[in-house]
Motif scaffolding. Sequence first.
Motif, PDB file in Angstrom:
ATOM      1  N   LEU A  73     -29.443  12.355  16.619  1.00 27.09           N
ATOM      2  CA  LEU A  73     -28.138  12.995  16.784  1.00 27.09           C
ATOM      3  C   LEU A  73     -27.022  11.981  16.591  1.00 27.09           C
ATOM      4  O   LEU A  73     -25.988  12.279  15.971  1.00 27.09           O
ATOM      5  CB  LEU A  73     -28.035  13.639  18.165  1.00 27.09           C
ATOM      6  N   GLY A  74     -27.222  10.776  17.117  1.00 26.04           N
ATOM      7  CA  GLY A  74     -26.225   9.737  16.942  1.00 26.04           C
ATOM      8  C   GLY A  74     -26.013   9.381  15.491  1.00 26.04           C
ATOM      9  O   GLY A  74     -24.870   9.191  15.036  1.00 26.04           O
ATOM     10  N   GLU A  75     -27.113   9.289  14.736  1.00 26.22           N
ATOM     11  CA  GLU A  75     -26.993   8.976  13.308  1.00 26.22           C
ATOM     12  C   GLU A  75     -26.264  10.080  12.549  1.00 26.22           C
ATOM     13  O   GLU A  75     -25.605   9.820  11.537  1.00 26.22           O
ATOM     14  CB  GLU A  75     -28.385   8.749  12.721  1.00 26.22           C
ATOM     15  N   GLN A  76     -26.386  11.326  13.036  1.00 21.81           N
ATOM     16  CA  GLN A  76     -25.695  12.455  12.406  1.00 21.81           C
ATOM     17  C   GLN A  76     -24.250  12.577  12.879  1.00 21.81           C
ATOM     18  O   GLN A  76     -23.499  13.425  12.389  1.00 21.81           O
ATOM     19  CB  GLN A  76     -26.439  13.764  12.717  1.00 21.81           C
ATOM     20  N   GLY A  77     -23.862  11.735  13.844  1.00 20.78           N
ATOM     21  CA  GLY A  77     -22.508  11.825  14.379  1.00 20.78           C
ATOM     22  C   GLY A  77     -22.274  13.035  15.258  1.00 20.78           C
ATOM     23  O   GLY A  77     -21.143  13.510  15.389  1.00 20.78           O
ATOM     24  N   VAL A  78     -23.335  13.543  15.883  1.00 24.18           N
ATOM     25  CA  VAL A  78     -23.229  14.743  16.718  1.00 24.18           C
ATOM     26  C   VAL A  78     -22.970  14.332  18.168  1.00 24.18           C
ATOM     27  O   VAL A  78     -23.797  13.647  18.774  1.00 24.18           O
ATOM     28  CB  VAL A  78     -24.515  15.583  16.635  1.00 24.18           C
ATOM     29  N   PRO A  79     -21.870  14.747  18.762  1.00 31.08           N
ATOM     30  CA  PRO A  79     -21.621  14.445  20.172  1.00 31.08           C
ATOM     31  C   PRO A  79     -22.703  15.064  21.057  1.00 31.08           C
ATOM     32  O   PRO A  79     -23.059  16.240  20.905  1.00 31.08           O
ATOM     33  CB  PRO A  79     -20.252  15.086  20.442  1.00 31.08           C
ATOM     34  N   HIS A  80     -23.226  14.270  21.984  1.00 33.25           N
ATOM     35  CA  HIS A  80     -24.312  14.782  22.824  1.00 33.25           C
ATOM     36  C   HIS A  80     -24.418  13.945  24.096  1.00 33.25           C
ATOM     37  O   HIS A  80     -23.847  12.856  24.199  1.00 33.25           O
ATOM     38  CB  HIS A  80     -25.646  14.740  22.076  1.00 33.25           C
TER      39      HIS A  80
ATOM     40  N   ALA B  54     -38.150  14.911  16.067  1.00 35.13           N
ATOM     41  CA  ALA B  54     -36.749  14.867  16.501  1.00 35.13           C
ATOM     42  C   ALA B  54     -35.807  14.820  15.306  1.00 35.13           C
ATOM     43  O   ALA B  54     -34.723  15.419  15.342  1.00 35.13           O
ATOM     44  CB  ALA B  54     -36.520  13.659  17.414  1.00 35.13           C
ATOM     45  N   ARG B  55     -36.207  14.118  14.258  1.00 35.31           N
ATOM     46  CA  ARG B  55     -35.360  14.058  13.065  1.00 35.31           C
ATOM     47  C   ARG B  55     -35.204  15.446  12.452  1.00 35.31           C
ATOM     48  O   ARG B  55     -34.105  15.827  12.022  1.00 35.31           O
ATOM     49  CB  ARG B  55     -35.948  13.085  12.039  1.00 35.31           C
ATOM     50  N   TYR B  56     -36.285  16.221  12.412  1.00 35.07           N
ATOM     51  CA  TYR B  56     -36.202  17.579  11.863  1.00 35.07           C
ATOM     52  C   TYR B  56     -35.263  18.438  12.704  1.00 35.07           C
ATOM     53  O   TYR B  56     -34.420  19.176  12.168  1.00 35.07           O
ATOM     54  CB  TYR B  56     -37.592  18.203  11.813  1.00 35.07           C
ATOM     55  N   VAL B  57     -35.401  18.348  14.037  1.00 32.31           N
ATOM     56  CA  VAL B  57     -34.548  19.150  14.916  1.00 32.31           C
ATOM     57  C   VAL B  57     -33.086  18.738  14.763  1.00 32.31           C
ATOM     58  O   VAL B  57     -32.182  19.589  14.708  1.00 32.31           O
ATOM     59  CB  VAL B  57     -35.011  19.013  16.381  1.00 32.31           C
ATOM     60  N   ALA B  58     -32.821  17.436  14.678  1.00 33.54           N
ATOM     61  CA  ALA B  58     -31.440  16.973  14.503  1.00 33.54           C
ATOM     62  C   ALA B  58     -30.854  17.470  13.189  1.00 33.54           C
ATOM     63  O   ALA B  58     -29.680  17.855  13.126  1.00 33.54           O
ATOM     64  CB  ALA B  58     -31.391  15.446  14.566  1.00 33.54           C
ATOM     65  N   ASP B  59     -31.660  17.451  12.132  1.00 34.32           N
ATOM     66  CA  ASP B  59     -31.185  17.975  10.840  1.00 34.32           C
ATOM     67  C   ASP B  59     -30.849  19.464  10.949  1.00 34.32           C
ATOM     68  O   ASP B  59     -29.856  19.938  10.375  1.00 34.32           O
ATOM     69  CB  ASP B  59     -32.252  17.766   9.760  1.00 34.32           C
ATOM     70  N   HIS B  60     -31.677  20.192  11.695  1.00 33.38           N
ATOM     71  CA  HIS B  60     -31.425  21.624  11.864  1.00 33.38           C
ATOM     72  C   HIS B  60     -30.115  21.850  12.617  1.00 33.38           C
ATOM     73  O   HIS B  60     -29.303  22.725  12.251  1.00 33.38           O
ATOM     74  CB  HIS B  60     -32.587  22.277  12.608  1.00 33.38           C
ATOM     75  N   ILE B  61     -29.896  21.063  13.666  1.00 34.91           N
ATOM     76  CA  ILE B  61     -28.650  21.189  14.425  1.00 34.91           C
ATOM     77  C   ILE B  61     -27.454  20.851  13.540  1.00 34.91           C
ATOM     78  O   ILE B  61     -26.423  21.549  13.566  1.00 34.91           O
ATOM     79  CB  ILE B  61     -28.695  20.274  15.667  1.00 34.91           C
TER      80      ILE B  61
END
Length: 424
Positions: A24-31, A397-404
């Motif tokens: 999520l951090g690599e995607q820049g997603v606040p969490h 986790a990478r797949y789930v983060a990509d989906h988000i």
Amino acid sequence: MSSERTEVVVVGAGQAGVAMSEHLGEQGVPHVVLERDRIAERWRTGRWDSLVANGPAWHDRFPGMEFADVAPDEFATKDQVANYFADYAAKIDAPIRCGVEVTSVRKNAGAPGFRVETSDGPIDARFVVAATGPFQHPVIPPVVPADAGPVQLHSSDYRNPSQLPEGAVLVVGAGSSGVQIADELRRSGRRVLLSVGPHDRPPRRYRGRDFCWWLGVLGLWDADTPPQGARHVTIAVSGAQGGRTVDFRALARTGIELVGMTESFADGVLRFAPDLAANIEFGDAQHLALLRAADEHAERNGLDLPPEPEAHVLGPLPASATDPRRELDLAEAGVGSIVWATGFATDYGWLQVDAFDENGRPDQRRGVSAEPGVYFLGLPWLSRRGSSFIWGVWHDARYVADHIATQRGYLAQHAAAIAADHES
């Protein structure tokens, strides 16, 4: 009470929660990652003292960091694994809040997102990831009454032989936990009986390579998730004592008495199924199939790996399998304790959304649940065979983060369209 807002709440800061935070951090997603105890607490206090990882350090890790204090072919202790995840979380600057318990998650009425109630106040989130893993509630089958005599405990509460009262020990369950605990108890001088059910029994090493390597080159880590309702078969593999192949014949030769599956109890007597030989032979078949596949791969690819024909010779079944014990009078046998290595059940009582099937199991595909915005992570066979291992959780986790991230893109496009309509 006003609530905090964030895009994603990740519940649990074990290996799944730390991996989720990285992606999520690599995607820049606040969490934010919420953990009721400490990072990787299950590794610290939910295991026995001598536990080591089931895979070698070169394999059982995240891609972004090696173990600083474990050689590649060695097996990390439980505390080394816990410290690894704490160090990894610090490395990626994961926004983890320890000591915060999630008490409920509910879908917002008439609005997107979820209200996450916690011991530290409410949080509104657009997405929720349940990363609490499969080891939530120990399962002890209701076979032996609590007042039957022997002390009974689950493998998650076992720490070392000195914890148990005097006398023989029955260990029920012959997966990784049961086998290691039975062997440790036998080494301490106890009389040990081991109740063996169906199992998969891979070689620890074969032709100079760990079984983790063989499953990788043979493509077996990518085996599809078994269908719903398929029978779960435990895996008998261990990194204990430097890593040795689990061999029930060898365990019998050391003095451990093997019995079949524990069936029933009455009048002080335990009864076992007559299935010990069949269960051992089932594991043997899985073992030999992997050896043959490895040999074919080595020959087909010209790999310079020394053959091990002796590994294919298993020898006769132990007498305990050919003439199996069917009953055990606990008092007469001096059984002072029973260790139930019988697995765990999940508990998602806090997750009050429509994300479960009729049997109460997560209704998900590769971690994406039937409730839009809710995800599961850290479960066995979440996407493939490798999902149970540390590295497999990282890839899930990478797949789930990509989906988000994709869903966030759709939401952003919708918001932009609404704004354009208002301006026109």
